[in-house]
Design an enzyme around this catalytic site. Structure first.
Site, PDB file in Angstrom:
ATOM      1  N   ASP A 212     -45.568  41.073 -36.666  1.00  0.00           N
ATOM      2  CA  ASP A 212     -45.739  41.200 -35.220  1.00  0.00           C
ATOM      3  C   ASP A 212     -46.949  42.093 -34.954  1.00  0.00           C
ATOM      4  O   ASP A 212     -47.605  42.534 -35.895  1.00  0.00           O
ATOM      5  CB  ASP A 212     -44.458  41.734 -34.552  1.00  0.00           C
ATOM      6  CG  ASP A 212     -44.242  41.090 -33.188  1.00  0.00           C
ATOM      7  OD1 ASP A 212     -45.169  41.177 -32.358  1.00  0.00           O
ATOM      8  OD2 ASP A 212     -43.185  40.485 -32.957  1.00  0.00           O
TER       9      ASP A 212
ATOM     10  N   HIS B 117     -48.493  37.446 -30.927  1.00  0.00           N
ATOM     11  CA  HIS B 117     -47.851  38.500 -31.736  1.00  0.00           C
ATOM     12  C   HIS B 117     -48.571  38.672 -33.072  1.00  0.00           C
ATOM     13  O   HIS B 117     -47.945  38.821 -34.110  1.00  0.00           O
ATOM     14  CB  HIS B 117     -46.359  38.183 -31.957  1.00  0.00           C
ATOM     15  CG  HIS B 117     -45.542  38.354 -30.702  1.00  0.00           C
ATOM     16  ND1 HIS B 117     -45.120  39.581 -30.252  1.00  0.00           N
ATOM     17  CD2 HIS B 117     -45.100  37.450 -29.802  1.00  0.00           C
ATOM     18  CE1 HIS B 117     -44.430  39.436 -29.122  1.00  0.00           C
ATOM     19  NE2 HIS B 117     -44.407  38.144 -28.815  1.00  0.00           N
TER      20      HIS B 117
ATOM     21  N   GLU C 266     -44.276  34.081 -26.289  1.00  0.00           N
ATOM     22  CA  GLU C 266     -45.129  35.060 -25.603  1.00  0.00           C
ATOM     23  C   GLU C 266     -46.565  35.059 -26.121  1.00  0.00           C
ATOM     24  O   GLU C 266     -47.064  36.089 -26.572  1.00  0.00           O
ATOM     25  CB  GLU C 266     -44.511  36.461 -25.772  1.00  0.00           C
ATOM     26  CG  GLU C 266     -43.111  36.544 -25.181  1.00  0.00           C
ATOM     27  CD  GLU C 266     -42.417  37.868 -25.480  1.00  0.00           C
ATOM     28  OE1 GLU C 266     -41.668  38.333 -24.616  1.00  0.00           O
ATOM     29  OE2 GLU C 266     -42.588  38.436 -26.586  1.00  0.00           O
TER      30      GLU C 266
HETATM   31  C1  ACM Z   1     -38.466  37.098 -27.933  1.00  0.00           C
HETATM   32  O1  ACM Z   1     -37.536  37.868 -27.625  1.00  0.00           O
HETATM   33  N1  ACM Z   1     -39.727  37.378 -27.556  1.00  0.00           N
HETATM   34  C2  ACM Z   1     -38.232  35.897 -28.688  1.00  0.00           C
END
Ligand code: ACM
Length: 552
Positions: free
Chosen positions: A207, A277, A344
């Site tokens: 991440d 991410h 995201e």
């Molecule tokens: C998430 O909680 N962004 C998958």
């Protein structure tokens, strides 16, 4: 008086007695369990196993026999026998008998306990493991410990159990990017999952805040991407404690975790979260980023949130990097499922990046009422990685954002922004794993009074709300078939220690296990709560887990 009656009825609910030792309520509750008369003496009972049972399963059974002997203080012999199954069918066995029964469903099992014998039937290794897990819950809790306890009541109540799970994928997720947990701590996490018959650990390894897996072809991912200069303090996003934080799992540690999980019947599903991410990867290989991305130079992120700094997927070099990385990770993990993230991924940088815009043009991607050209650019990435991984025999899972635009056939959708994405995916014929945040995000608070709990991300998700989750709500019977599983997620922005991790996991994972395993008609919150109070808490205590003692 009223209070006394409540206590007595709770105790009765938690245990059933039928002329034998009392039987605690097993969690997750078996599909059917009928108590009959009498009990079976476990101390010193012989273990017999049909000789055709796979050698690995024989080892599992032998390990149980050895542990039982140690704790009950009397030897349990182990023998393999030819024709044991036929003798079981004619009720001509004594002691424990483990026999294969191909007609039983995958991961299902049957246990028949009479005063003379305990006959266990299953069609798979996990079926036998779950039968043993059930037997352990029927024994004194000392069986979970390490100390000989010969004075306990080493009898099992006579009964007939027929059991199988409702869902094939029963998972817990663990974020090791925001904070890392030791190999020993991950093993404890897996141990708790195994007690409650879970079979997947979704391991979030990369991440913005840290890259945690060695990739031979890209050493800077761990040399640079595994370390951040500091960590935000509590909820203040402008703060930084200035303490270098990081590390990664070596190949041998990962192999150790995979093997340990496998012994427990758990498959590790790795996640490489892409194409967003990825700030830690960008700190290591800035050339993979979007032109003019700010701020520069890239750094492993020290704060929580959604970073705008994403990969420039318009460059062929970036796509080759992704294929190399997922290819190497796919070769390490035996799991058929491979999680490719997809959540995201902000579009801001892609809208400005010449390489991404050129790729959009080249592919003829357009914006319309369904999706933007940038959404479709993410489809291109997802589909390409899916195709690459399917060449390695893998099936991809993506967070529900991957559904926007056109998702390739065969992908599985992990629905986290509520159940909405999962419902849409199931209606379109995609397999789904439900991880709806309001029910399945164990980084939320579990008690109403925030002041008596460690800091959490927010929300309120008590045991009873986890338990109430209906993963097929909103779907008809044929659509509901696409719901392949249920998982709870543990994001660790605010969880820095193993102790805190266990507190967030337990006892909510126990509620989760009945959502994953039990048909709705078998679920009963009051039974689960009283089992928690009378029995499960004692199992957690003997194993030394740190768990939330109050249940709401
Ligand atoms: C998430 O909680 N962004 C998958």
């Amino acid at each position: 008086m009223k209070r006394l009656l409540c206590i007595i009825s709770a105790a009765l609910l938690a245990t059933c007695s039928f002329g034998a030792r009392s039987v605690p309520d097993i969690i997750p509750a078996p599909k059917s369990m009928e108590l009959t008369k009498g009990s079976f003496k476990v101390r010193g009972a012989a273990f017999n196993c049909e000789n055709t049972v796979d050698a690995r399963i024989q080892n599992d059974i032998m390990a149980f026999a050895d542990h039982l002997a140690l704790i009950s203080g009397k030897n349990n012999s182990f023998t393999t026998t030819v024709g044991l199954r036929a003798n079981c069918d004619k009720a001509k066995v004594s002691g424990f008998a483990f026999v294969p029964e191909e007609s039983l469903p995958a991961e299902g099992y049957r246990i028949s306990v009479t005063p003379k014998a305990v006959v266990v039937r299953a069609s798979s290794r996990n079926g036998f493991l779950y039968a043993i897990a059930t037997l352990k819950q029927m024994l004194p809790v000392a069986i979970y410990g390490k100390e000989p306890s010969p004075k306990e009541d080493w009898n099992i109540a006579c009964c007939e159990i027929v059991d199988e799970p409702r869902f094939g994928y029963r998972g817990m997720h663990l974020d090791c990017s925001r904070h890392m947990f030791s190999v020993e701590q991950i093993k404890r996490y897996l141990d708790a999952m195994a007690i409650y018959k879970m079979n997947r650990l979704h391991w979030h390894l990369t991440d913005d805040q840290g890259w945690r897996i060695e990739i031979a072809k890209y050493p800077r991912l761990t040399e640079v991407g595994a370390y951040r200069k500091g960590t935000q303090i509590a909820k203040d996003r402008t703060s930084n404690d200035g303490v270098r934080y990081g590390g990664y799992y070596t190949r041998s540690q990962i192999d150790e975790i995979i093997a340990y999980a496998d012994k427990l019947g758990i498959t590790i599903v790795p996640e490489i979260d892409l194409p967003g991410h990825m700030q830690a990867a960008l700190a290591a290989y800035p050339e993979l980023g979007c032109a003019g991305s700010e701020p520069q130079p890239y750094e492993v992120w020290c704060r929580w949130g959604i970073s705008k700094q994403v990969l420039s997927v318009g460059k062929e070099e970036t796509m080759r990097f992704l294929e190399d990385v997922v290819g190497e990770v796919a070769d390490i993990f035996p799991s058929e499922y491979f999680h490719i993230g997809g959540d995201e991924c902000p579009r801001d940088e892609w809208q400005k990046d010449p390489a991404c815009q050129a790729k959009i043009k080249e592919l003829g991607l357009v914006s319309d009422s369904e999706a933007s050209a940038e959404d479709r650019l993410q489809n291109y990435v997802t589909n390409r990685i899916q195709k690459y991984l399917s060449g390695k025999g893998k099936r991809v899972i993506g967070w529900d954002e991957v559904l926007k635009g056109e998702l390739g056939e065969g992908a599985t959708v992990m629905s986290w922004r509520g159940s909405k994405g999962g419902i849409e995916a199931a209606k379109k014929g995609f397999d789904v794993i439900m991880t709806a945040n309001k029910f399945m995000y164990f980084d939320y608070y579990q008690l109403q009074d925030k002041d008596i709990q460690p800091l959490a991300i927010g929300g309120y998700l008590p045991f009873s709300k986890v338990y109430s989750f209906d993963p097929t709500e909103g779907l008809n019977a044929s659509e509901a078939k696409f719901i392949k599983g249920v998982q709870a997620n543990l994001w660790t922005e605010y969880i820095a220690t193993g102790e805190h991790l266990e507190y967030m996991m337990l006892p909510r994972a126990i509620a989760l296990s009945e959502v994953q395993w039990c048909q709705p008609s078998r679920k009963d919150l009051e039974r689960a709560k009283s089992s928690m109070a009378e029995h499960q808490s004692r199992i957690l205590d003997i194993l030394g887990y740190n768990y939330c003692k109050t249940i709401e």
